[in-house]
Design an enzyme around this catalytic site. Sequence first.
Site, PDB file in Angstrom:
ATOM      1  N   LYS A 138       6.386  16.883   3.801  1.00  0.00           N
ATOM      2  CA  LYS A 138       6.792  15.484   3.460  1.00  0.00           C
ATOM      3  C   LYS A 138       8.443  15.423   3.252  1.00  0.00           C
ATOM      4  O   LYS A 138       8.638  16.944   2.574  1.00  0.00           O
ATOM      5  CB  LYS A 138       6.100  14.581   2.300  1.00  0.00           C
ATOM      6  CG  LYS A 138       6.644  13.215   2.578  1.00  0.00           C
ATOM      7  CD  LYS A 138       5.205  12.204   3.675  1.00  0.00           C
ATOM      8  CE  LYS A 138       5.859  11.163   4.491  1.00  0.00           C
ATOM      9  NZ  LYS A 138       4.721  10.667   4.897  1.00  0.00           N
ATOM     10  N   GLY A 177       8.078   8.587  10.494  1.00  0.00           N
ATOM     11  CA  GLY A 177       9.114   8.182  10.074  1.00  0.00           C
ATOM     12  C   GLY A 177       8.029   7.949   8.958  1.00  0.00           C
ATOM     13  O   GLY A 177       7.348   8.421   8.846  1.00  0.00           O
ATOM     14  N   ASP A 178       8.249   7.163   7.882  1.00  0.00           N
ATOM     15  CA  ASP A 178       8.037   6.898   6.685  1.00  0.00           C
ATOM     16  C   ASP A 178       8.549   5.771   6.058  1.00  0.00           C
ATOM     17  O   ASP A 178       9.522   5.102   7.039  1.00  0.00           O
ATOM     18  CB  ASP A 178       8.195   7.391   5.717  1.00  0.00           C
ATOM     19  CG  ASP A 178       7.269   7.104   4.480  1.00  0.00           C
ATOM     20  OD1 ASP A 178       5.661   7.176   4.598  1.00  0.00           O
ATOM     21  OD2 ASP A 178       7.242   6.494   3.320  1.00  0.00           O
TER      22      ASP A 178
END
Length: 458
Positions: A138, A177-178
Amino acid sequence: MTVLDSVVRSDDVTDHLTSVISAVHRRSPGEAVFHQAVDEVLTALAPVLERHPEYIDARILERLCEPERQVLFRVPWVDDRGDVQVNRGYRVEFNSALGPFKGGLRFHPTVDLGVIRFLGFEQIFKNALTGQAIGAGKGGSDFDPSGRSDGEVMRFCQSFVTELYRHLGEHTDVPAGDIGVGVRELGFMFGQYKRIVNRFEAGVLTGKGVGWSGSHARTEATGYGAVIFLREMLATRGLSLDGRRAVVSGSGNVAIYAIEKAQELGATVVGCSDSSGYVVDDAGIDVALLKEIKEVRRERLSTYVAQRSSARYVTVGSVFDIPCDVVLPSATQNELGADHAATLIRNGVIAVSEGANMPCTAAAVAAFRDAGLLFAPGKAANAGGVATSALEMQQNAARTSWTWHETQDRLDEIMRGIHGHIRDTAATYTSDPDDYVSGAAIGGFTRVADAMLAQGVV
Ligand code: NDP
């Protein structure tokens, strides 16, 4: 040796878990959300450790809690006024036992190392649950894209990738994405990566536009997946979404497509939110209008009510105060606390499916479980996003593109598979197939732990 000889006493397991958890807290001070995620997963693992002492002997838990690599870097860029801005970039490469590091990038002012480590840790179990060949990572930055021009976002993304590119690769580390990172940001990052490496390496990023090697249904996948998981949970009690009142928090990528799918399955979504307030719309959220406001015009949610007479925008209380049957918290971590849980239970909610990562506090999860309602943790319910990212990698590797229906069918199949695997695991280890929290943690853990055992001490 009998079976009993190979079983560890539960006191020893408790001691082991206590020692690993306290070491994590001691070695990562101030990372509250990372601690929260570790505590939740590790405490759920007791039943599996009692049956499999080999995981303790190989120090699997200690290795799982320590990322393989962490990259922190400066991201300098120039804003529209010509002023120099400096942000901090992160990439935490947590675990590659099952495949290349895989997980999104978050651009939000609240991002710090603890937030990225919590998200990366969750990703280990989520990605393993999909059954696909993806490891966990992440990343992100404390950059805030809201209110920034396209030019500013582009210059930031280019600077971000100019440092990060050396750690990426379709077989090494594949971001997506996030929060704050959608197709626009991924496009700028992919363009800069391609320019630096002089290679059209489609599989280095997922969530790309469908016209330039992205996958159909990736945009929809996380929200759709959370609703599919909810549908499956309800079906175990002979229930469905048809005719239900639903509340979805957030109004970003996950929320929009959770609303769309829930309404497609017959629910009426009567509320959604952003960080300033929430909309109540008893006629059901108009998804086309919501997409226009959030995806095209990039405006605040409050503008929704100007074009919708059945709706009002509220800035006191919480979206979780709206009476409903099912709820999909889909904004951010710890947005739903014990008080919200008590209100939802009092209002008769029957199921909760986490679209966001860890949106419910530990106390809220405990309240839902005590009340006996169906509760799906994010690492299971929102796995559809990363699962479809893995499908995108598969299409990129084969230089092909599947149809929308084909991709959506695979997403449905994967979510059903995750749901079944979690229930089987929960039944095996806790005798309660409805214990989705334990089933998700153990079901993800055993896949990663077995791969780590096979690959030696690395
Ligand atoms: P978006 O940026 O598209 O939307 C985020 C939404 O959440 C916005 O409505 C935003 O409101 C709201 N929000 C963000 N931060 C806060 C906050 N601190 N307080 C209240 N509201 C907040 O993000 P996504 O929809 O992509 O992500 C939402 C969640 O889903 C995150 O937890 C993410 O990690 C998770 N997730 C996302 C996946 C994906 O594929 N995108 C995959 C799996 C999980 P505002 O505009 O006011 O900030």
